[in-house]
Scaffold this motif. Structure first.
Motif, PDB file in Angstrom:
ATOM      1  N   ILE A 165       0.840  -1.204   0.000  1.00 27.58           N
ATOM      2  CA  ILE A 165       0.000   0.000   0.000  1.00 27.58           C
ATOM      3  C   ILE A 165       0.874   1.253   0.000  1.00 27.58           C
ATOM      4  O   ILE A 165       0.559   2.239  -0.665  1.00 27.58           O
ATOM      5  CB  ILE A 165      -0.985  -0.024   1.200  1.00 27.58           C
ATOM      6  CG1 ILE A 165      -1.837   1.243   1.261  1.00 27.58           C
ATOM      7  CG2 ILE A 165      -0.299  -0.188   2.515  1.00 27.58           C
ATOM      8  CD1 ILE A 165      -2.943   1.265   0.306  1.00 27.58           C
ATOM      9  N   PHE A 169       0.749   4.050  -2.843  1.00 30.85           N
ATOM     10  CA  PHE A 169       0.446   5.416  -2.436  1.00 30.85           C
ATOM     11  C   PHE A 169       1.547   6.363  -2.901  1.00 30.85           C
ATOM     12  O   PHE A 169       1.284   7.409  -3.500  1.00 30.85           O
ATOM     13  CB  PHE A 169       0.291   5.467  -0.915  1.00 30.85           C
ATOM     14  CG  PHE A 169       0.018   6.828  -0.368  1.00 30.85           C
ATOM     15  CD1 PHE A 169      -1.116   7.532  -0.743  1.00 30.85           C
ATOM     16  CD2 PHE A 169       0.890   7.410   0.535  1.00 30.85           C
ATOM     17  CE1 PHE A 169      -1.372   8.784  -0.229  1.00 30.85           C
ATOM     18  CE2 PHE A 169       0.639   8.667   1.052  1.00 30.85           C
ATOM     19  CZ  PHE A 169      -0.492   9.356   0.674  1.00 30.85           C
ATOM     20  N   PHE A 170       2.792   5.968  -2.645  1.00 28.67           N
ATOM     21  CA  PHE A 170       3.886   6.843  -3.024  1.00 28.67           C
ATOM     22  C   PHE A 170       4.118   6.811  -4.525  1.00 28.67           C
ATOM     23  O   PHE A 170       4.631   7.774  -5.080  1.00 28.67           O
ATOM     24  CB  PHE A 170       5.129   6.512  -2.217  1.00 28.67           C
ATOM     25  CG  PHE A 170       4.938   6.875  -0.780  1.00 28.67           C
ATOM     26  CD1 PHE A 170       4.979   8.194  -0.392  1.00 28.67           C
ATOM     27  CD2 PHE A 170       4.652   5.914   0.162  1.00 28.67           C
ATOM     28  CE1 PHE A 170       4.749   8.551   0.922  1.00 28.67           C
ATOM     29  CE2 PHE A 170       4.422   6.263   1.476  1.00 28.67           C
ATOM     30  CZ  PHE A 170       4.473   7.583   1.852  1.00 28.67           C
ATOM     31  N   LEU A 173       1.947   9.432  -5.618  1.00 32.69           N
ATOM     32  CA  LEU A 173       2.409  10.736  -5.154  1.00 32.69           C
ATOM     33  C   LEU A 173       3.750  11.116  -5.759  1.00 32.69           C
ATOM     34  O   LEU A 173       3.968  12.259  -6.158  1.00 32.69           O
ATOM     35  CB  LEU A 173       2.552  10.663  -3.630  1.00 32.69           C
ATOM     36  CG  LEU A 173       1.995  11.814  -2.820  1.00 32.69           C
ATOM     37  CD1 LEU A 173       0.523  11.969  -3.109  1.00 32.69           C
ATOM     38  CD2 LEU A 173       2.224  11.533  -1.347  1.00 32.69           C
ATOM     39  N   LEU A 174       4.662  10.142  -5.816  1.00 32.70           N
ATOM     40  CA  LEU A 174       6.046  10.483  -6.150  1.00 32.70           C
ATOM     41  C   LEU A 174       6.375  10.348  -7.626  1.00 32.70           C
ATOM     42  O   LEU A 174       7.248  11.061  -8.110  1.00 32.70           O
ATOM     43  CB  LEU A 174       7.016   9.621  -5.336  1.00 32.70           C
ATOM     44  CG  LEU A 174       7.025   9.873  -3.832  1.00 32.70           C
ATOM     45  CD1 LEU A 174       8.067   9.018  -3.153  1.00 32.70           C
ATOM     46  CD2 LEU A 174       7.304  11.337  -3.533  1.00 32.70           C
TER      47      LEU A 174
ATOM     48  N   THR B 239      -0.615  -2.786   7.496  1.00 31.35           N
ATOM     49  CA  THR B 239      -0.837  -1.419   7.029  1.00 31.35           C
ATOM     50  C   THR B 239      -2.208  -1.255   6.383  1.00 31.35           C
ATOM     51  O   THR B 239      -2.661  -0.141   6.198  1.00 31.35           O
ATOM     52  CB  THR B 239       0.221  -1.021   5.996  1.00 31.35           C
ATOM     53  OG1 THR B 239       0.288  -2.036   5.016  1.00 31.35           O
ATOM     54  CG2 THR B 239       1.564  -0.845   6.635  1.00 31.35           C
ATOM     55  N   ILE B 242      -5.555   0.908   7.585  1.00 31.54           N
ATOM     56  CA  ILE B 242      -6.062   2.231   7.208  1.00 31.54           C
ATOM     57  C   ILE B 242      -7.470   2.129   6.620  1.00 31.54           C
ATOM     58  O   ILE B 242      -8.276   3.044   6.769  1.00 31.54           O
ATOM     59  CB  ILE B 242      -5.091   2.911   6.211  1.00 31.54           C
ATOM     60  CG1 ILE B 242      -5.466   4.374   6.061  1.00 31.54           C
ATOM     61  CG2 ILE B 242      -5.068   2.221   4.880  1.00 31.54           C
ATOM     62  CD1 ILE B 242      -4.549   5.150   5.166  1.00 31.54           C
ATOM     63  N   TYR B 250       1.109   3.385   9.364  1.00 33.13           N
ATOM     64  CA  TYR B 250       0.876   3.846   8.000  1.00 33.13           C
ATOM     65  C   TYR B 250      -0.241   4.880   7.941  1.00 33.13           C
ATOM     66  O   TYR B 250      -0.128   5.886   7.242  1.00 33.13           O
ATOM     67  CB  TYR B 250       0.557   2.668   7.072  1.00 33.13           C
ATOM     68  CG  TYR B 250       0.260   3.135   5.681  1.00 33.13           C
ATOM     69  CD1 TYR B 250       1.281   3.642   4.892  1.00 33.13           C
ATOM     70  CD2 TYR B 250      -1.030   3.151   5.191  1.00 33.13           C
ATOM     71  CE1 TYR B 250       1.021   4.125   3.632  1.00 33.13           C
ATOM     72  CE2 TYR B 250      -1.295   3.633   3.941  1.00 33.13           C
ATOM     73  CZ  TYR B 250      -0.267   4.116   3.164  1.00 33.13           C
ATOM     74  OH  TYR B 250      -0.523   4.611   1.923  1.00 33.13           O
ATOM     75  N   ASP B 254       0.132   8.626   6.624  1.00 35.15           N
ATOM     76  CA  ASP B 254      -0.722   9.096   5.541  1.00 35.15           C
ATOM     77  C   ASP B 254      -1.344  10.450   5.900  1.00 35.15           C
ATOM     78  O   ASP B 254      -1.283  11.401   5.112  1.00 35.15           O
ATOM     79  CB  ASP B 254      -1.815   8.041   5.305  1.00 35.15           C
ATOM     80  CG  ASP B 254      -2.619   8.318   4.065  1.00 35.15           C
ATOM     81  OD1 ASP B 254      -2.256   7.769   3.026  1.00 35.15           O
ATOM     82  OD2 ASP B 254      -3.590   9.087   4.150  1.00 35.15           O
ATOM     83  N   ILE B 257       1.299  13.174   5.935  1.00 37.09           N
ATOM     84  CA  ILE B 257       1.719  13.618   4.607  1.00 37.09           C
ATOM     85  C   ILE B 257       0.646  14.481   3.966  1.00 37.09           C
ATOM     86  O   ILE B 257       0.938  15.512   3.353  1.00 37.09           O
ATOM     87  CB  ILE B 257       2.051  12.396   3.733  1.00 37.09           C
ATOM     88  CG1 ILE B 257       3.338  11.765   4.226  1.00 37.09           C
ATOM     89  CG2 ILE B 257       2.191  12.789   2.282  1.00 37.09           C
ATOM     90  CD1 ILE B 257       3.586  10.397   3.682  1.00 37.09           C
ATOM     91  N   ALA B 263       5.806  14.515   1.240  1.00 43.22           N
ATOM     92  CA  ALA B 263       5.698  13.122   0.809  1.00 43.22           C
ATOM     93  C   ALA B 263       7.034  12.394   0.905  1.00 43.22           C
ATOM     94  O   ALA B 263       7.106  11.267   1.386  1.00 43.22           O
ATOM     95  CB  ALA B 263       5.175  13.073  -0.618  1.00 43.22           C
ATOM     96  N   GLY B 266       8.160  11.833   4.526  1.00 40.81           N
ATOM     97  CA  GLY B 266       7.274  10.845   5.129  1.00 40.81           C
ATOM     98  C   GLY B 266       7.597   9.448   4.635  1.00 40.81           C
ATOM     99  O   GLY B 266       7.622   8.492   5.411  1.00 40.81           O
ATOM    100  N   PHE B 267       7.877   9.344   3.324  1.00 36.67           N
ATOM    101  CA  PHE B 267       8.184   8.052   2.747  1.00 36.67           C
ATOM    102  C   PHE B 267       9.486   7.502   3.326  1.00 36.67           C
ATOM    103  O   PHE B 267       9.576   6.319   3.666  1.00 36.67           O
ATOM    104  CB  PHE B 267       8.300   8.183   1.225  1.00 36.67           C
ATOM    105  CG  PHE B 267       8.477   6.876   0.528  1.00 36.67           C
ATOM    106  CD1 PHE B 267       7.511   5.902   0.640  1.00 36.67           C
ATOM    107  CD2 PHE B 267       9.600   6.620  -0.239  1.00 36.67           C
ATOM    108  CE1 PHE B 267       7.666   4.691  -0.002  1.00 36.67           C
ATOM    109  CE2 PHE B 267       9.753   5.414  -0.878  1.00 36.67           C
ATOM    110  CZ  PHE B 267       8.785   4.450  -0.762  1.00 36.67           C
ATOM    111  N   LEU B 270       8.840   6.200   6.781  1.00 36.11           N
ATOM    112  CA  LEU B 270       8.100   4.942   6.734  1.00 36.11           C
ATOM    113  C   LEU B 270       9.021   3.790   6.325  1.00 36.11           C
ATOM    114  O   LEU B 270       8.983   2.698   6.898  1.00 36.11           O
ATOM    115  CB  LEU B 270       6.955   5.076   5.737  1.00 36.11           C
ATOM    116  CG  LEU B 270       5.848   4.046   5.868  1.00 36.11           C
ATOM    117  CD1 LEU B 270       5.006   4.331   7.079  1.00 36.11           C
ATOM    118  CD2 LEU B 270       4.979   4.043   4.630  1.00 36.11           C
TER     119      LEU B 270
END
Lengths: 324, 300
Positions: A165, A169-170, A173-174, B239, B242, B250, B254, B257, B263, B266-267, B270
């Motif tokens: 996940i 998600f990233f 985003l990334l 995770t 959520i 997570y 989330d 972020i 981002a 945060g990544f 994590l």
């Protein structure tokens, strides 16, 4: 004494099963209301695809189902048998063409893709991208060049450490951050890329397992026959390694199909995402159980079909059988 | 070792390094351009600013005025709680279901087989949603003898309050991972030769005692390595909490972020957390593996 224990256990289990069965029947008879499933079957199949063009994703699904049935029940005709691999490999591009349009079909944006056709597309697309990448990574990890080995190992281990996940998600985003300004790729493609990057690490480990199972004598024999290292890899080692890795690759494929459901959290309307938006509709409020049972049945059937196909492929590729 | 790439190996490596560096440089260049464009630099200062969001479940005192860093720590604790309890219960369920597959009772055998076949072919996320929306939120208010109290607000167990979210995540993870562990245990038990079963049966040992004292200990070396990867899977799958609103690591990341827009930082946090978690689990399992193998060796 042992026998009494056995009988008592059987009785208890029977009572438990009876109670569970009775409450299920009671619910089916009294409580269940399947309108949420029945009236929305088109949504589950194709999502909010434009009504006039719905035949395209439907054709896609039907083609896959027909292909599965043909492969499993299979005619004994050699002609058909030989064209099956070709048909299967034509399936993914054909599906993308049917969904996206272009080349004579009116184009449909990815925001209106959805339902089971999107689930299939996510699975097939990411699987097709991940397999070659995984094989390259596995070869890289087994290579005796320190740079290649280190790089592949680091990638595989890092990817395997983080939850899917987070990768998805990233990815959403990334990936845009890593692209030059002005270049944009859409959400579905970003999802497929993130999925493939994740799955490749796991596939790499399975393929590596297969490579390790091939004895060095195979490579030596190939060398004696005058095959170049590349030919020996392509013609001798890799085909055998992939056959050994097939059962675990099947598990990965089934996992991939199941994991496409995670895209619902990120807002894609594949099978689970469509259900979430349906359950938010006041007309179907509280119909969780019906929807979840229906979804579980669809996923179960799809995963089982996949496992059966792989089993079929294993038998087909069995050297003892094909030597006959 | 493979003989491929033997010729000109230096040039190949150089080529790979150059290509990787070019690719990495391109990505880094793009990301700097984008960060400058959006006005975000790499900066961890936001960690000490007040978080401003409430968390439903906190193991240590927490208020929205506390920092993001503290919120993340609370998320960590919540994750650890569900993972540790999950590991324990999933192992118990898995061993029981795996052992039931080789039971003499046909009903028990097929029940366990059905459980594995059903659970492993349905996505975990769907199961979690089922446990949350159907099973736990649909619980009728039933006190059971003053010790346990079920309700759709959660479960009260001897003064211990378990939230609905925690219960559904835990149940989902345990049931799902239990099915995989059952397959591993079954494989391990099958790897023990049939003679061992016949031997303890002929000695007059009860089926259960023989399984526990004779068969399972010998199956352990085959089981443990595969068990480690299932444990890691459970940790990673936690995770998905959520989806039912359980404030795990997570979920907190989330929210953080989304609020701060950080981002990349945060990544990275994590990623570090999960690397640490993986190290903890695989390290612990390696210790256990060593202990088990050592004990087996000594007993021989």
């Amino acid at each position: 004494m042992n026998r009494w224990l056995d009988r008592w256990l059987t009785l208890m289990l029977l009572a438990l099963l009876g109670w569970a069965g009775w409450s299920c029947l009671h619910w089916l008879w009294r409580g269940a209301d399947w309108t949420v499933v029945v009236t929305n079957l088109p949504l589950y199949a194709v999502g909010s695809y434009p009504e006039a063009e719905r035949w395209r994703p439907l054709l896609c699904i039907v083609a896959v189902v027909v292909l599965i049935v043909i492969t499993l029940l299979g005619t004994r005709h050699g002609e058909w048998r030989r064209s099956l691999p070709l048909l299967w490999s034509a399936m993914a591009p054909l599906g993308i063409w049917l969904l996206a349009g272009g080349l004579g079909l009116s184009p449909v944006g990815t925001q209106s893709w959805g339902g089971f056709s999107l689930t299939l597309l996510l699975t097939a697309g990411s699987g097709l991208l991940a397999l070659p990448l995984g094989i390259v990574l596995a070869l890289g990890r087994r290579s005796d060049l320190p740079v290649l080995r280190g790089g592949s190992t680091a990638y595989i281990e890092l990817m395997r450490a983080i939850p899917l996940i987070a990768v998805l998600f990233f990815g959403q985003l990334l990936i845009p951050l890593f692209l030059p300004p002005g270049v944009e790729i859409n959400r579905v493609l970003r999802a497929v890329v993130a999925f493939a990057l994740f799955a490749a690490a796991y596939i790499a480990e399975d393929v590596r397992g297969g490579l390790q199972a091939i004895p060095p004598t195979q490579r030596e024999a190939a060398a004696v026959l005058g095959l170049s290292p590349r030919q020996s890899l392509q013609l001798v080692v890799l085909p055998q390694a992939l056959r050994v890795a097939l059962p675990s690759l099947t598990n990965q494929a089934v996992g991939l199909l199941q994991n496409t459901s995670l895209m619902a959290i990120l807002g894609l309307v594949e099978l689970l995402g469509i259900s979430r938006s349906l359950l938010a509709n006041p007309a179907f409020i509280g119909r969780y159980l019906e929807v979840y049972i229906w979804l579980a049945a669809v996923y179960w059937l799809a995963c089982t079909a996949m496992a059966l196909l792989a089993r079929h492929l294993e038998i087909q590729l069995d050297p003892v059988r094909s030597a006959r | 070792m493979p003989q491929i790439f033997r010729r000109g190996r230096f040039w190949i490596q150089l080529g790979v390094v150059v290509a990787l560096m070019a690719f990495g440089g391109l990505l880094i260049n793009n990301i700097t351009v984008n960060l400058i464009r959006t006005g975000l630099g790499l900066d961890f200062g936001w960690l000490w600013r007040p978080a401003g969001f409430a968390l439903a479940e906190t193991a240590l005192p927490y208020a929205p005025t506390d920092s993001y860093a503290w919120a993340l720590v609370i998320g960590w604790m919540n994750s650890l709680k569900v993972i540790l309890v999950g590991l324990l219960l999933a192992t118990m369920l898995g061993v029981a279901a795996g052992a039931a597959r080789s039971s003499r009772n046909r009903l028990l055998r097929s029940l366990s087989g059905g459980y594995v076949a059903l659970i492993r072919q349905v996505p975990l996320l769907l199961q979690l949603l089922f446990w949350y929306f159907v099973a736990f939120l649909g619980l009728p208010d039933t006190p059971v003898g003053g010790l346990i109290h079920f309700s759709n607000q959660g479960i009260r167990l001897l003064g211990l309050n378990l939230s609905v979210e925690f219960c559904s995540v835990l149940t989902g993870l345990v049931v799902f991972t239990g099915a995989s562990i059952a397959e591993i245990v079954r494989g391990g038990i099958n790897a023990v030769s049939l003679g061992q079963w016949e031997a303890f049966r002929s000695l007059g040992l009860l089926e259960g005692v023989g399984l526990r004292r004779i068969v399972l200990p010998q199956a352990l070396p085959a089981i443990l390595p595969a068990l480690t990867s299932q444990f890691l899977n459970l940790a990673k799958n936690s995770t998905l909490a959520i989806a039912v609103g359980y404030a795990d690591l997570y979920a907190v990341s989330d929210t953080t972020i989304t609020q701060t827009g950080r981002a990349i930082e945060g990544f990275l946090l994590l990623l570090l957390s999960f690397l640490l978690l993986n190290l903890l689990i695989s390290g612990g399992m390696a210790l256990m593996n060593g202990a088990v193998l050592g004990r087996l060796q000594r007993s021989r």
